[in-house]
Enzyme design. Structure first.
Site, mmCIF file in Angstrom:
data_model
loop_
_atom_site.group_PDB
_atom_site.id
_atom_site.type_symbol
_atom_site.label_atom_id
_atom_site.label_comp_id
_atom_site.label_asym_id
_atom_site.label_seq_id
_atom_site.Cartn_x
_atom_site.Cartn_y
_atom_site.Cartn_z
ATOM 1 N N LYS A 167 -3.478 1.765 15.390
ATOM 2 C CA LYS A 167 -3.760 2.497 14.244
ATOM 3 C C LYS A 167 -3.985 3.730 14.065
ATOM 4 O O LYS A 167 -5.292 3.740 15.124
ATOM 5 C CB LYS A 167 -4.570 1.941 13.080
ATOM 6 C CG LYS A 167 -5.562 1.408 12.816
ATOM 7 C CD LYS A 167 -5.966 0.492 12.248
ATOM 8 C CE LYS A 167 -7.568 -0.400 12.301
ATOM 9 N NZ LYS A 167 -7.882 -1.032 11.001
ATOM 10 N N ARG A 190 -1.607 7.142 9.474
ATOM 11 C CA ARG A 190 -1.316 6.300 8.237
ATOM 12 C C ARG A 190 -1.434 7.395 7.439
ATOM 13 O O ARG A 190 -1.365 8.564 7.540
ATOM 14 C CB ARG A 190 -2.319 5.279 7.851
ATOM 15 C CG ARG A 190 -2.170 3.798 9.120
ATOM 16 C CD ARG A 190 -2.888 2.438 8.921
ATOM 17 N NE ARG A 190 -2.575 1.251 9.635
ATOM 18 C CZ ARG A 190 -2.970 0.154 9.674
ATOM 19 N NH1 ARG A 190 -3.760 0.163 8.909
ATOM 20 N NH2 ARG A 190 -3.260 -0.583 10.489
ATOM 21 N N CYS A 209 -13.218 -1.562 6.769
ATOM 22 C CA CYS A 209 -12.306 -1.477 5.863
ATOM 23 C C CYS A 209 -13.165 -0.312 4.662
ATOM 24 O O CYS A 209 -12.636 0.475 4.381
ATOM 25 C CB CYS A 209 -11.187 -1.938 4.805
ATOM 26 S SG CYS A 209 -10.060 -3.412 6.210
ATOM 27 N N CYS A 241 -15.598 -8.697 6.967
ATOM 28 C CA CYS A 241 -15.156 -9.203 7.787
ATOM 29 C C CYS A 241 -15.305 -7.858 9.243
ATOM 30 O O CYS A 241 -15.794 -6.441 8.568
ATOM 31 C CB CYS A 241 -14.198 -9.577 8.183
ATOM 32 S SG CYS A 241 -12.746 -8.394 8.430
ATOM 33 N N CYS A 263 -14.361 -3.186 0.763
ATOM 34 C CA CYS A 263 -13.297 -3.973 0.192
ATOM 35 C C CYS A 263 -13.021 -5.240 -0.419
ATOM 36 O O CYS A 263 -13.696 -5.926 -0.965
ATOM 37 C CB CYS A 263 -13.092 -4.604 1.993
ATOM 38 S SG CYS A 263 -13.787 -6.176 2.895
ATOM 39 N N LYS A 283 -5.447 6.450 11.659
ATOM 40 C CA LYS A 283 -6.027 7.373 11.058
ATOM 41 C C LYS A 283 -6.768 8.803 11.012
ATOM 42 O O LYS A 283 -7.348 9.597 11.812
ATOM 43 C CB LYS A 283 -7.551 7.068 10.211
ATOM 44 C CG LYS A 283 -6.791 5.419 10.215
ATOM 45 C CD LYS A 283 -7.886 4.588 9.568
ATOM 46 C CE LYS A 283 -7.341 3.361 9.114
ATOM 47 N NZ LYS A 283 -8.821 1.962 8.151
ATOM 48 N N CYS A 294 -7.049 -11.553 1.449
ATOM 49 C CA CYS A 294 -7.429 -10.260 3.148
ATOM 50 C C CYS A 294 -6.926 -11.798 4.127
ATOM 51 O O CYS A 294 -8.130 -12.961 3.656
ATOM 52 C CB CYS A 294 -8.967 -9.251 3.307
ATOM 53 S SG CYS A 294 -8.367 -9.091 5.046
ATOM 54 N N ARG A 302 0.806 -1.014 0.438
ATOM 55 C CA ARG A 302 -0.202 -0.572 0.147
ATOM 56 C C ARG A 302 0.723 1.372 0.313
ATOM 57 O O ARG A 302 2.351 0.940 1.004
ATOM 58 C CB ARG A 302 -0.795 -0.523 1.305
ATOM 59 C CG ARG A 302 -1.927 1.175 1.640
ATOM 60 C CD ARG A 302 -2.642 0.652 2.870
ATOM 61 N NE ARG A 302 -3.545 0.028 2.611
ATOM 62 C CZ ARG A 302 -3.855 -1.028 3.734
ATOM 63 N NH1 ARG A 302 -3.196 -0.553 4.938
ATOM 64 N NH2 ARG A 302 -4.732 -1.886 3.834
#
Length: 1548
Positions: free
Chosen positions: A1182, A1112, A1452, A1448, A1403, A1184, A1409, A1043
């Site tokens: 993470k 990110r 995302c 899931c 996603c 964002k 994944c 990414r």
């Protein structure tokens, strides 16, 4: 007479005791009757269908019986269930009969008659085997009996039935006769003749068992015929079984053993046969007496033998049922002088009409003859059947007589009657057409008037000659995806491509089946080439004669003629030649222009299927290759990888690629458009340029013609990855250039295929002598490898345990997410500390045959999907669940399961809770095992999750094993956490370099997998092929996702081209535009990971901190209509991104070393890095950040840790930002401690302070976030635990400033605006619709190529949107025509999609994944397609409804903010959420749990209709659902789990 044709009541059936399985069953069609008998009397049934997706009238019944696992009478399989092999009608179906019938498996075929003529060669070879073919005559309603007469001399026995009851009885007769005679039997019938028959009772199983004679059946099954090719006669003959004086001698044993008819075979019972077959398949038969004699040769089966066998069978039927049958059936008065011999449809119609004749009718007192036993033709029995009073016979034949004057039945009757005794004086042949009840009397009058005349007309046509309009036919059905390859041909060669045998071709008088054959196509291409040669000759003559008005055409024609055979040169000159001829205007010029298409050399192609591969020596494929002609063949193979093991071994031997390569004069390529689109293009171009025959093999696997692209993709990946379908190109001309002939294009099988190509010359010679399938030469040892691996693993454990004392304890685990595996390993460690001899292994690695030898065994399993075993537990469960031989009386066991009782909250689904553990415990007890303790159940809903139940269960194990009170146990080390990994990593270095340099695996270590996320890459594996690779003894197909970090999603055209290059050369030929406005690459194998990273950095991008526990990629609204303002806001996103970038130099050291692979110490000689913002452990989770520019919330500003809302000042410039904090999408199904959350307002900050404000929010999270529980580590939980006020004060204290009050703003949407827009500076912007962000080429849509071509000439920029779409930005007016032309050429200008599709997002999910529980990107487009009809019906086609899907609950694609969302729960099952805010401002709420597609559609369609009828003006779908009470509104994340639409059950 009517009884004869099945009009009698069937209640007289079965006087004997009926089989219980057949009680109350009603048979309604002759196909059903035949299918039942075939099922009962066969080991293998070859079911011929029109297509994979379309059942035949037989196959629907056969599949139903097999699905119920109904038992047959003869099948020697588990449960006596016969094998059903489904074969398409146009792929040489009788080829599938050879392997099973030669191996002693009784085989039958159900088919229509349209396969018979093309199978004549096989019919002759199979005639000496007890095969039964049930034939429904074709076409329906008006069949052509010439399909039967054409094969009448092939050596088979032919039985005809003419009613529903007869169909059942003749089917029984056919199977019994095949077994008794050892010869093939064809049972044929016209199904339309039985349309009005009443249903009949099912067969009497006891009677059928008696007639069939199971002793004979078992003797045949105990025999086998040596393997031999289908192209030679194996010498098998059939001998009569009732001639004891002529038994075969010992020297003729092989002959006798190849048939069930040896009299010796009568000597033993079926039980003895079964036992003896285990000892030997070919033992000499006993002699007649004890004396040694010279025995005569065996007597071959004769027509008389067949007659004796069949009359015996009919006698048995009559004795029980009262129904009698004869070889020839006479119906009518014994004194009749006139008769009809009928061979056609609905003899019953004629019989009824004759019965009803009035005395004055010319056909009164006439009789009717039909053939029950059509072959062997027994003339003497015909004469016996006809009364001596008969003087005149009219023969009616329903056959298509295109080449013969006399009908075959007429010749049979003439030969028999004229040579025999009797009074028949006149025999007249008639061609029978279509007769209806309305026309039957007229037809009979015409027949008998002709018969009574002095000079009757022969071949008189009776009835309509053509088929009725509703006569059902089927030809070649093309799969909906099969156009993929022909579309590529069109794209490459345009109007220069000519496909000779296209299904749509107009071929007057030629059937579609013949027109699609290679022979026909080859002839057509030769004619095409000859036509062009004549044209070239005509051009040369015109150039030499000079009969033109002007001089110019002569020179151009001469120039063209010199290069006419050079496709490129001729094409370049063609336009000039045509222009000159059009200007000239002479008669010769006009004549040449009438064929102006021939000025361009065509690319000539034959397109066919894998059906062409089944008889290579006799097919058109052979003719093309042998001719050496410059013709291209595109051969599409459709056998799915998943079915290759079940495919007939004979079929797997013919590989056109190998066959063609061994000719030495052909170009050969093996391609798969769903694996590598680029390689298909390259192969087709090379094939076209090759001067000689070319074969392009194209893989397009499907189970049914209506399969989705997803199914084809998954099957293709399995086949290519595991070497079943290698991608390669073979060009004999390369040798002249000093280049290798062979190029392998499928990476993962390179070594295996090289070994195949490097084998010694003997193998090459073998291939030349008999081309065989590669899988047979390079035998697949996958199954054997897995067995060896299991055994080696177990033996290795046993060696380690030698010398240890204490009781043995085997611990097996099945784990998807690692929890069960961790528990098993910890239990094993604790067991060893207690002195036990402990083994720990995955269930799939355990040899099941060792289970009864265990003393103590513990099994730990998690729960996957809908109460299923995890992948590494399925093989173990499958091996034991139906096992009837396991005796565990001496085994002690216990089971522990990990589950979630609220994961499937509906009452009816509670059975899925810990189902694998419960099933294991029950089954092991049934096998006699003794429980060490009751089954333990870990529940994620308990206060400590599954650990609560585990803490109660484990002590019971130690107690039962007598090791509960062991002193001096060592302290267990704490589990390794992400925080430990980060701390020990030396600022993200770990052992990444060592892992990259390890050539023994495609993976890296678990710790390094966590660290590489910080570098912008995740390790993944292809889950589509995970199971297959495991079964082959291979590790998973590991690859990496990369990414990029691209602040604000802005890319230059040059960067776009560079990203495109990376995806093609180093990835899987696709790019993903993510929901975080950046590029993502998939399928990058470990060896290409570093080159890809270097290439990204060379493009002036980076990947550092694109993932991991850091800040990110910073997002920014794309805002195409206000470019100057966008530049200011985007600058802030870039500033924030740079400011919060990690400082470690590990990224440069690992990925950006020089060509000598020597590390470049970017930070000088510093021994250790320093992270001023992050510290050595970085953030807890993470982080964002996004920026939205009102009125467009196209980046979902509420969904991020920090959401910045740009505020425009009074001067029109950027003044600053409203700051939201604590949004986040991650959650866990049914874990109410986790939830999505929207950001809370902190206040306003000025533009110059925004990066510092973001930093301070991040630092408070760094210091106060939960580092012990990663599910509780995001900023949203930190704020919720502290409270918004406390959190704000901590940020302000660290910052030294205070947030100003928020400033007003307004959002009106969170979707993109598609199409052309103009900004305030006059520049143009176009928003492309990129479904789910996937940039790729397909046969239908060359999106990737088109965008690349645009990028090559674009002078502005590209902007990636937060909704996974793409904006072509800053196009000047003067450049618009060029852009629009390119967009139109590549179909990129199309934005005419439904509002729902334009507002959707998904996603990646499967296959890459590792967290995905269900499909997402690959499935959402299909689901929307199934809803779009409903949307149109209700006037909602253009209505924007925000729909999102994820595989899931990690969020995302930000599903929790969508108006309607589907979140994967298990494969094919989703939780459905409603009520999200259209502007992205409100979370949705659970409406239904664990629903599948049919339930989704059943909910959505009425709801959409209601929305269209009841919505208020301007009301969005999510708001509507709340207003009308479909779902309650969600007031923040902590309210997410309250008042859901799904009722949860209470524990009983």
């Amino acid at each position: 007479m009517s009884f004869l044709f099945g009009k009698a009541d069937s209640s007289a059936v079965a006087k004997s005791e009926s089989d219980m399985a057949t009680l109350n069953i009603q048979i309604r069609t002759p196909e059903e009757a035949a299918a039942r008998i075939a099922y009962l009397a066969s080991d293998v049934i070859v079911s011929v269908q029109p297509s994979q997706a379309q059942d035949s009238a037989f196959s629907s019944h056969l599949k139903r019986y097999a699905a119920r696992k109904d038992s047959g009478l003869v099948a020697k399989t588990n449960g006596s269930v016969p094998e059903i092999q489904t074969v398409r009608h146009n792929v040489d179906p009788l080829l599938s009969v050879f392997a099973p019938i030669r191996s002693g498996r009784l085989t039958s075929v159900t088919t229509t008659s349209n396969i018979l003529l093309t199978s004549i060669a096989h019919l002759y070879k199979l005639a000496s085997y007890p095969v039964v073919i049930h034939v429904s005559l074709y076409p329906a309603n008006f069949p052509d009996y010439s399909a039967i007469t054409a094969i009448r001399n092939s050596g088979w026995t032919f039985l005809q039935s003419e009613s529903l009851q007869e169909a059942q009885d003749m089917a029984i007769t056919a199977h019994a006769l095949a077994v008794r005679s050892g010869k093939g039997v064809i049972h044929f019938f016209d199904p339309s003749s039985c349309t009005h028959d009443k249903p009949i009772a099912a067969e009497d199983a006891a009677l059928f068992r008696h007639i069939l004679n199971l002793d004979d059946v078992r003797r045949y099954q105990a025999s086998s015929v040596s393997e031999s090719g289908i192209y030679v006669d194996d010498g098998r003959v059939v001998v009569a079984s009732d001639h004891p004086e002529t038994r075969p001698s010992a020297t003729e044993t092989s002959l006798a053993d190849s048939t069930i008819l040896s009299a010796a075979s009568k000597a033993a019972s079926s039980e003895a046969s079964d036992k003896s077959s285990q000892r030997s398949n070919s033992s000499a038969p006993p002699s007649v007496s004890s004396a040694t004699t010279i025995e005569a040769a065996p007597t071959l089966v004769t027509s008389e033998d067949i007659y004796k066998y069949v009359t015996t069978i009919w006698s048995q039927l009559k004795e029980t049922t009262g129904r009698s049958y004869s070889a020839f059936e006479w119906s009518g008065p014994a004194t009749a002088e006139k008769a009809i011999f009928m061979f056609g449809s609905d003899a019953g119609l004629f019989a009824e009409a004759l019965d009803a004749a009035k005395p004055e009718d010319i056909y009164a007192k006439a009789g009717l003859i039909t053939a029950r036993l059509y072959r062997p033709w027994l003339g003497a029995k015909l004469i016996e059947a006809i009364p001596r009073s008969v003087k005149r016979i009219a023969v009616l034949e329903q056959v298509s007589r295109k080449t013969t004057k006399w009908g075959p039945l007429l010749i049979d009757v003439l030969t028999s009657v004229k040579s025999g005794f009797g009074g028949v004086e006149t025999i007249v042949g008639h061609q029978l057409g279509y007769i209806t009840p309305d026309t039957i009397h007229q037809a009979l009058r015409g027949i008998f008037q002709n018969l009574a005349s002095e000079r009757p007309l022969q071949n008189l046509e009776v009835g309509k000659t053509g088929a009725p309009k509703d006569a059902q036919t089927y030809g070649l059905e093309k799969p909906k995806l099969e156009t993929a390859y022909t579309k590529i041909l069109d794209q490459l060669f345009g109007n220069q491509v000519y496909i000779a045998n296209a299904l749509s071709s107009k071929t007057a008088g030629i059937s579609s089946t013949i027109a699609a054959s290679p022979e026909f196509g080859f002839g057509s291409l030769l004619a095409r080439k000859e036509h062009r040669q004549r044209f070239i000759k005509q051009v040369k003559q015109a150039a030499s004669t000079g009969s033109f008005v002007t001089e110019s055409p002569v020179n151009w024609l001469a120039k063209w003629a010199a290069s006419a055979e050079d496709a490129k040169a001729a094409g370049e000159i063609a336009d000039d030649v045509i222009a000159r001829l059009e200007t000239d205007g002479s008669s010769i010029a006009r004549e040449l222009l009438s064929s102006k298409g021939l000025f361009r050399k065509e690319s000539l192609w034959l397109v066919g299927s894998d059906a062409w591969a089944y008889d290579l020596g006799n097919s058109g494929v052979h003719h093309v290759l042998a001719s050496g002609e410059n013709v291209n063949m595109l051969i599409i193979d459709s056998t799915p990888y998943s079915e290759r093991a079940a495919a007939d071994a004979e079929r797997r031997k013919k590989d056109i690629g190998l066959y063609a390569m061994n000719f030495g004069n052909a170009y050969v390529a093996s391609t798969a458009v769903y694996s590598s689109y680029t390689q298909v293009l390259q192969a087709m171009l090379e094939a076209d340029q090759f001067n000689g025959p070319s074969v392009v093999l194209a893989y397009l696997p499907y189970f049914g013609e209506q399969d989705s692209p997803l199914t084809v993709l998954q099957e293709t990946k399995k086949a290519v990855d595991l070497g079943y379908w290698p991608l390669y190109r073979w060009n004999p001309e390369n040798e002249n250039k000093g280049e290798p002939n062979f190029s392998l294009d499928s990476e993962r099988v390179k070594n295996e295929l090289k070994e195949f190509l490097d084998r010694d010359n003997k193998l090459t010679q073998l291939m030349r002598r008999e081309p065989v399938f590669a899988a047979n030469l390079a035998q697949d040892f996958g199954t054997e490898v897995r067995a060896q691996q299991k055994r080696k693993a177990r033996d290795a454990y046993n060696q380690l345990l030698e010398g240890l004392f204490g009781a043995p304890l085997t611990i097996l685990f099945a784990s998807d997410n690692g929890n069960a595996q961790s528990l098993a390993k910890r239990l094993g460690t604790r067991g060893r500390a207690r002195g036990l001899k402990t083994i720990v292994m995955a269930m799939e690695d355990y040899p099941v045959e060792d289970l009864p030898k265990e003393e103590n065994i513990v099994l730990i399993t998690s729960t996957a999907g809908q109460g299923e075993f995890p992948q590494n537990g399925k093989p173990f469960w499958d091996a034991i669940k139906d096992n009837t031989d396991l005796d565990l009386a001496s085994v002690n066991y216990s089971v522990f399961g990990l589950g979630d009782k609220h994961y499937w909250p509906r009452k009816e689904d509670r059975v899925y809770y810990n189902k694998p553990a419960k099933d294991l415990d029950r089954l092991l007890a049934n096998f006699g095992g003794k429980r060490l303790s009751e089954v333990g159940l870990g529940d994620d809903q308990d206060p400590d999750g599954y650990r609560t139940g585990y803490a109660l269960w484990e002590p019971q194990i130690w107690q039962a094993l007598g090791v509960a009170n062991v002193e001096g146990l060592p302290e267990e080390p704490a589990p390794l956490t992400n925080e430990d990994i980060k701390l020990a990593s030396n600022y993200l270095r770990g052992t990444i370099v060592e892992g990259l340099n390890d050539p023994t695996t495609g993976a890296i270590s678990a710790a390094d997998q966590q660290l590489t996320k910080f570098h912008g890459t995740y390790m993944q594996d292809d889950r589509d092929i995970r199971d297959e690779r495991k079964s082959q003894g291979l590790e998973p197909a590991y690859s990496f996702m990369i990414r990029c970090r691209l602040p604000g999603g802005v890319s230059t055209p040059k960067q776009w081209v560079q990203m495109d290059d990376i995806s093609t050369s180093l990835g899987n030929e696709t790019m993903k535009l993510t929901t975080r406005q950046t590029f993502q690459f998939h399928g990058v194998v470990k060896g290409k990971l570093k080159p890809a990273m270097k290439a990204i950095n060379k493009a002036l991008m980076t990947t550092i901190a694109a993932c991991g526990d850091v800040n990110r990629n910073v997002m920014c609204s794309s805002l195409p209509t206000h470019s100057e303002y966008h530049k200011q806001v985007w600058a802030s996103s870039k500033k924030i991104s740079d400011h919060l970038l990690p400082s470690t130099t590990a990224y440069h050291e690992i990925w950006l070393t020089d060509d000598n692979n020597e590390k470049t110490q970017v930070a000088g000689n510093a021994v250790q890095d320093f992270e001023p913002l992050y510290g050595p452990t970085y953030l807890p989770r993470k982080f964002k950040i996004t920026i939205a520019i009102p009125p467009h919330n196209d980046t979902d500003v509420y969904a991020h840790d920090v959401g910045l809302i740009a505020i425009k000042g009074d001067d029109g410039q950027l003044a600053g930002f409203n700051v939201l904090a604590g949004g986040g999408m991650g959650a866990t199904h049914n874990n109410k401690k986790t939830y999505p959350q929207t950001g809370r307002m902190m206040g306003f900050v000025k533009t110059e302070d925004v990066h510092i404000a973001c930093e301070k929010i991040m630092l408070v999270q760094r210091d106060h976030g939960d580092r012990k529980n990663r599910k509780h580590a995001r900023l949203k939980y930190t704020i919720d635990d502290m409270g918004v006020g406390v959190f704000r004060s901590k940020v302000e204290a660290l910052w030294g400033k205070s947030f100003e009050p928020e400033r007003p703003f307004h959002f009106k949407s969170n979707i993109d605006t598609f199409g052309w827009q103009k900004d305030e500076t006059g520049m143009n912007h176009f928003t492309f619709f990129i479904e789910n962000g996937r940039i790729e080429n397909t046969a239908d849509f060359q999106m990737k190529t088109g965008l690349r071509e645009i990028a090559k000439v674009h002078k502005g920029e590209f902007r990636l949107t937060g909704n996974q779409h793409l904006i072509l930005s800053n196009v000047a007016d003067e450049d618009l025509p060029q852009m629009k032309e390119l967009m139109k050429k590549y179909k990129l200008d199309n934005v005419q999609f439904s509002g729902m599709r334009l507002s959707s997002s998904a996603c990646v999910a499967f296959p890459t994944c590792g967290l995905a529980m269900a499909e997402s990107e690959r499935y959402l487009p299909e689901l929307i397609s199934k809803l779009e009809g409903c949307l149109e019906e209700n006037g909602l086609g253009k209505e924007s409804i925000v729909m999102r899907m994820t595989g899931c609950p990690n969020g995302c694609a930000r599903p929790w903010l969508a108006e309607v969302a589907f979140v994967g729960k298990a494969y094919g099952a989703y939780n459905m959420y409603l009520g999200g805010g259209y502007h992205g401002q409100r979370l949705n709420k659970l409406y239904r749990s664990s629903i599948k597609e049919d339930e989704i559609l059943a909910i959505m369609k009425p709801l959409l209709k209601r929305y269209s009828l009841e919505r208020e003006e301007g009301e969005h779908f999510g708001d509507f659902c709340i207003r009308v009470g479909v779902i309650a509104a969600t007031n923040g994340g902590q309210d997410f789990h309250n008042n859901t639409g799904e009722e949860e059950f209470e524990d009983e």
